[in-house]
Scaffold this active site. Sequence first.
Site, PDB file in Angstrom:
ATOM      1  N   GLY A 137       1.103  -6.286 -15.935  1.00 53.44           N
ATOM      2  CA  GLY A 137       2.220  -7.161 -16.267  1.00 53.44           C
ATOM      3  C   GLY A 137       1.703  -8.381 -17.021  1.00 53.44           C
ATOM      4  N   GLY A 176       9.280   0.492  -5.730  1.00 55.03           N
ATOM      5  CA  GLY A 176       8.908  -0.773  -6.361  1.00 55.03           C
ATOM      6  C   GLY A 176       8.276  -1.767  -5.418  1.00 55.03           C
ATOM      7  CG  ASN A 209     -32.423  28.495  12.333  1.00 56.16           C
ATOM      8  OD1 ASN A 209     -32.560  29.244  11.356  1.00 56.16           O
ATOM      9  ND2 ASN A 209     -31.681  27.409  12.297  1.00 56.16           N
ATOM     10  CB  ALA A 240      -0.914  -0.012   1.218  1.00 57.55           C
ATOM     11  NE  ARG A 254      -0.920   3.484 -13.293  1.00 55.91           N
ATOM     12  CZ  ARG A 254      -0.672   2.175 -13.330  1.00 55.91           C
ATOM     13  NH1 ARG A 254      -1.017   1.464 -14.380  1.00 55.91           N
ATOM     14  NH2 ARG A 254      -0.080   1.568 -12.305  1.00 55.91           N
TER      15      ARG A 254
END
Length: 474
Positions: free
Chosen positions: A146, A83, A392, A12, A18
């Site tokens: 991939g 990576g 109010n 994460a 993107r």
Amino acid sequence: MTDNSLAIVILAAGQGTRMKSATPKLLHELAGVPIISHVLATARELDAAQVITVVRHERDRLVEVISAELPASVVVDQDEIPGTGRAVELAVAALPAGFDGDVLVVNGDVPLLNAATLSNLIDAHRAGAAAATILSTFPADATGYGRIIRTEDGSLDRIVEHKDATDAERAVSEINAGVYLFGLSALRDQLAHLTTDNAQGEKYLTDIIGLLRAAGSEVAALSVAQSWLVEGINDRAQLSEAAARLNALIVRGWQLNGVTVQDPATTWIDLKATLAEDVTVLPGTQILGATAIARGASVGPDTTLVHCEVGEGATVKRTDATLAVIGAGASVGPFAFLRPGTELGVDGKIGTFVETKNAKIGEGSKVPHLSYVGDATVGVGSNVGAGTIFANYDGVNKHSSVIGSHVRSGSHNVFVAPIRIGDGAYTGAGTVVRKDVPAGSLAINVAPQRNIEGWVATNRPGTDAAKAAAESGE
Ligand code: UD1
Ligand code: MG
């Protein structure tokens, strides 16, 4: 039972460029739940000995969500080396010294992945002799993923990233799903050999497959038939496709539980919402957050409910409501706007073009038309006349109004808060109520009407109005 020979690593730490967003990719939501929380919830179901989540980009925002969803997860910070391979390297270094089992690595951007698919992967891996078993699939569009490169005999050879692939490799439609099961020692051996010598200058986890194979180890890919289960989310187009898939599953689930959903395509139900049997949901409706709808209620068309409670048999039409409680048998809309703190009692009514906020409207009380009710309490059985404004706000502070039970207020009133109207009181049409009204009184403060006879004939002679008046014979 806890699987003591299983550790799960969730990746994460990536930037998610993107998505083109100030919000980290993994905090974008499907069905009201962040992408990462879907993955953490699935990980929890597997009951592994250890869950490690690797973070870096916007790490504090991620950690807040991780601690809420899966507090048992260990958080590891990725360093400046980029990576997925580096992320796993750091996670493996954080495993307890005594651990010697399988490491399940899951990309954090695969929200529809479910525990059954992961269990199949674990079973297949443990039944075979491979050092690594991965999930692959055949999506409609393989762009960006991939590619799975197989040898002539069809066995898994290596993974090539889209950016590094030749045209021939890009023509391959089988992709790496980003879900891997490794034997720990084989993984550890090969992580040491990863380099950043590729198009993105990153340590690719995917290179481990080719490295294992070159070292003489067996590797295997298990293909998932329904590609949407394992598709990673990288941009907002993929996010909306996955959200629609998930929504279709949620809607179908409620249908099978006895909810009538007339138009699943325009009905959106968040994961945390609950609907009882015999609820009817009409087209164009969003049931969001922890909204709970009781038996027999009808919601929609064109309605958005956020964290609301709708009571048994209530009807809510063309309404926008947030943090509102709607009593059993009550009726809301069409065209109502219920803001936080609205509580409508049993059999009450909030009608057409009515806005409410922090308003408790008692059992059987009605605000049928064209009104604003803010910071108010209304007792039981009262009727608020058409076009009433609860004033109010004095320009600096907000004040409250208390309307008793069985009150009948006239049309086009202004209740200037703070104000109290006693039980059973009436107010005349057009009254601006600035003082408390005792129980049982009629409040009226409009000036007596004056009729100036013959005014039109004198001041507007020759007009159609003057002619009509003359012809009326009055
Ligand atoms: C990755 C795979 C690709 C696969 C695809 C499946 C690699 C190199 N490529 O590509 O083969 O088809 O997933 O969806 O793994 N992350 C980190 N640290 C990093 C970079 C990424 O933790 O330094 C995390 C991200 O937060 C994300 C996951 O790893 O949750 C995957 O990263 P992403 O950039 O989406 O990889 P893809 O390009 O989709
Ligand atoms: Mg991805």
